[in-house]
Design a protein around this motif. Sequence first.
Motif, PDB file in Angstrom:
ATOM      1  N   HIS A   1      68.621  24.874  95.133  1.00 57.55           N
ATOM      2  CA  HIS A   1      68.214  26.461  95.052  1.00 57.55           C
ATOM      3  C   HIS A   1      69.153  26.709  94.562  1.00 57.55           C
ATOM      4  O   HIS A   1      69.495  27.768  93.635  1.00 57.55           O
ATOM      5  CB  HIS A   1      68.949  26.078  96.790  1.00 57.55           C
ATOM      6  CG  HIS A   1      67.385  26.790  97.191  1.00 57.55           C
ATOM      7  ND1 HIS A   1      66.973  26.163  98.338  1.00 57.55           N
ATOM      8  CD2 HIS A   1      66.096  27.261  97.198  1.00 57.55           C
ATOM      9  CE1 HIS A   1      65.819  26.387  98.691  1.00 57.55           C
ATOM     10  NE2 HIS A   1      65.325  26.344  98.036  1.00 57.55           N
TER      11      HIS A   1
ATOM     12  N   GLY B   1      64.542  34.201  91.781  1.00 57.98           N
ATOM     13  CA  GLY B   1      63.740  33.330  92.267  1.00 57.98           C
ATOM     14  C   GLY B   1      63.772  32.284  93.062  1.00 57.98           C
ATOM     15  O   GLY B   1      62.957  31.495  93.070  1.00 57.98           O
TER      16      GLY B   1
ATOM     17  N   SER C   1      63.642  31.245  97.277  1.00 56.16           N
ATOM     18  CA  SER C   1      62.593  31.345  98.221  1.00 56.16           C
ATOM     19  C   SER C   1      63.465  30.562  98.814  1.00 56.16           C
ATOM     20  O   SER C   1      62.889  29.234  98.861  1.00 56.16           O
ATOM     21  CB  SER C   1      61.521  31.419  98.458  1.00 56.16           C
ATOM     22  OG  SER C   1      61.169  32.482  97.476  1.00 56.16           O
TER      23      SER C   1
ATOM     24  N   CYS D   1      58.668  28.903  98.942  1.00 57.05           N
ATOM     25  CA  CYS D   1      57.994  30.536  99.250  1.00 57.05           C
ATOM     26  C   CYS D   1      56.671  30.252 100.309  1.00 57.05           C
ATOM     27  O   CYS D   1      56.839  31.248 100.457  1.00 57.05           O
ATOM     28  CB  CYS D   1      57.557  30.734  98.002  1.00 57.05           C
ATOM     29  SG  CYS D   1      56.228  29.475  97.413  1.00 57.05           S
TER      30      CYS D   1
ATOM     31  N   THR E   1      57.363  28.263  87.673  1.00 55.53           N
ATOM     32  CA  THR E   1      57.040  28.945  88.677  1.00 55.53           C
ATOM     33  C   THR E   1      55.871  28.357  90.085  1.00 55.53           C
ATOM     34  O   THR E   1      55.373  27.859  89.235  1.00 55.53           O
ATOM     35  CB  THR E   1      57.027  30.680  88.573  1.00 55.53           C
ATOM     36  OG1 THR E   1      56.099  30.245  87.749  1.00 55.53           O
ATOM     37  CG2 THR E   1      58.079  31.159  87.940  1.00 55.53           C
TER      38      THR E   1
ATOM     39  N   CYS F   1      53.599  35.248  92.303  1.00 53.13           N
ATOM     40  CA  CYS F   1      54.862  34.735  93.428  1.00 53.13           C
ATOM     41  C   CYS F   1      55.893  34.356  92.337  1.00 53.13           C
ATOM     42  O   CYS F   1      55.128  33.400  90.930  1.00 53.13           O
ATOM     43  CB  CYS F   1      54.477  33.406  94.208  1.00 53.13           C
ATOM     44  SG  CYS F   1      55.583  33.014  94.862  1.00 53.13           S
TER      45      CYS F   1
ATOM     46  N   SER G   1      58.569  32.474  92.569  1.00 56.68           N
ATOM     47  CA  SER G   1      59.921  31.992  93.012  1.00 56.68           C
ATOM     48  C   SER G   1      59.885  30.479  92.606  1.00 56.68           C
ATOM     49  O   SER G   1      58.941  30.334  92.060  1.00 56.68           O
ATOM     50  CB  SER G   1      59.378  31.202  94.605  1.00 56.68           C
ATOM     51  OG  SER G   1      59.387  32.366  95.871  1.00 56.68           O
TER      52      SER G   1
END
Length: 552
Positions: free
Chosen positions: A75, A107, A109, A144, A170, A176, A178
């Motif tokens: 992350h 992006g 999550s 996500c 992604t 979406c 994420s």
Amino acid sequence: MADDYGYGSSDDEFCDRVCDDYDDVGFQEPEDETEFSGFNGEASSCKVIRKESLLAAQKDDLQRVMDLLSLKEHHARTLLIHYRWDADKVFMVFVEKGKEQLYAEAGVSVVETNNLSSSNVSSKISCEICFEEFPANKTTTMDCGHCFCNECWTEHFIVKINEGQSRRITCMAHKCYSICNEENIRNLVSARDPQLAEKFDRFLLESYIEDNKKVKWCPSVPHCGNAVRVEDDEYCEVECACGLQFCFSCSSEAHSPCSCLMWELWVRKCKDESETVNWITVNTKYCPKCHKPVDKNGGCNLVRCICGQPFCWLCGRPTGTQHNWNGIANHECGRYKEERVQETELARKALWRYTHYFNRYKAHMDSLKAEEKLKEKLRHKMDALESRELETKDCSWVSNGFYRLTRSRHILLYSYPFAYFMFGEELFKNEMSKQEQTIKQNLFEDQQQQLETNIERLSMSLEEPFADYPEDKVLEIRMKIINLSAVTDNLCRKLYDCIDNELLGPLQQATHIIAPYRSNGVERASELSGSFSAKTGNILVAETGANIGSLC
């Protein structure tokens, strides 16, 4: 003027002033007097970083974000890649917009979900991509919360990696955005294609250089495999471990006091033969039929193109081939047209102006190349002086003088393209009145001329056969070269101050920031040993190998 620079003073005053100037500019003896290595007064903050050090530098930035936001490594990497590895920018957005907005823009999550792959293996999950059912251990859930079968995920990841989009892959779910967990990507791809998984890892490592505005590859050709990182100001000039000096902002050769845009325009102007086009515009006319340029080689104003079309040289209009007593038959163009005369005169002036600056730019470029030969001659002179029984054995004034000569010549060289655009109409036409432009141009050219005069004096002094002089004459030339070196350094600094404060400063041109003046020249890279902290060092050089693959 003489008092300012020490000329015309008594011997004692002269020596005192020279010594003061010598100390003020920080001149130091080279470690090896026979090498023309510039000045070594302070330790270099440029460091050569090996593979492990580059990874440590990346880890350091990751750890800062992980500690502040209590995030997992993937992350933190997603955030840093989104914000071009600028940890300070991440913290600023966090303070200004909050954690949720920070994560949403990048992006990221962070959702606590049960990993369906660890559920009862007998349960079946329907994949919304291929519309088939799979056991839970054959599916993967991303952060996500979206879950698809491993086969669809794997195909998705392979396509993205091969397209070069692996830094920010992604989720497959509709709308979406994420970013997928890099560990999941690595595990799924490596099960089918281990080499592609290695490529994915290389892309992640490469992002530290490619996406980081403070890290750039050295533009050497052939590529030396090094990258350079700066901590503070990206508008600077750096020297890679391979010896190449370049502008960190645009990756071109070091070109201050030219701004990056000025240098780009100058290179383009010199390369595209635009002035040849100007000459053609001034000295030729275009055929009204085939539109090729035609040069008049006789006195008659009735000319004929190679395509056979006759036309009038005065007005450029097509005509017949017959003459009468008054001129070309059935053709009149004797009426005066002011605009055509003005166009021709402006084209001539533009050509003369460009020629003025280019000739001086080229002359100093040639001088710089010629002075490279002086380097070997000076080394022999230093050897000869050291072999003599002189009271002063120190010959560093020779190498320091040569360094100051080449450094100042380099600055003077690029001051001419700067002046061409600064006082022309290409960039600042509406920024200054004609009177303001004239005042500023006179101010700049006065300082430019003083610098040029002292550079030539320094060059002539170094050319003298002082190795054969008696000792008193050697001391005299020594003091002269030291003084000229100090004066030249001071004039270079004043030229930069003039550009910053008097020329570009009042215009507030953010697109014309120039690298600051460094008396000791572009900072060189040295070896870095041990671990690396992102907070230490101003410039970091990462030796990664010619192929990014060698990093992994």
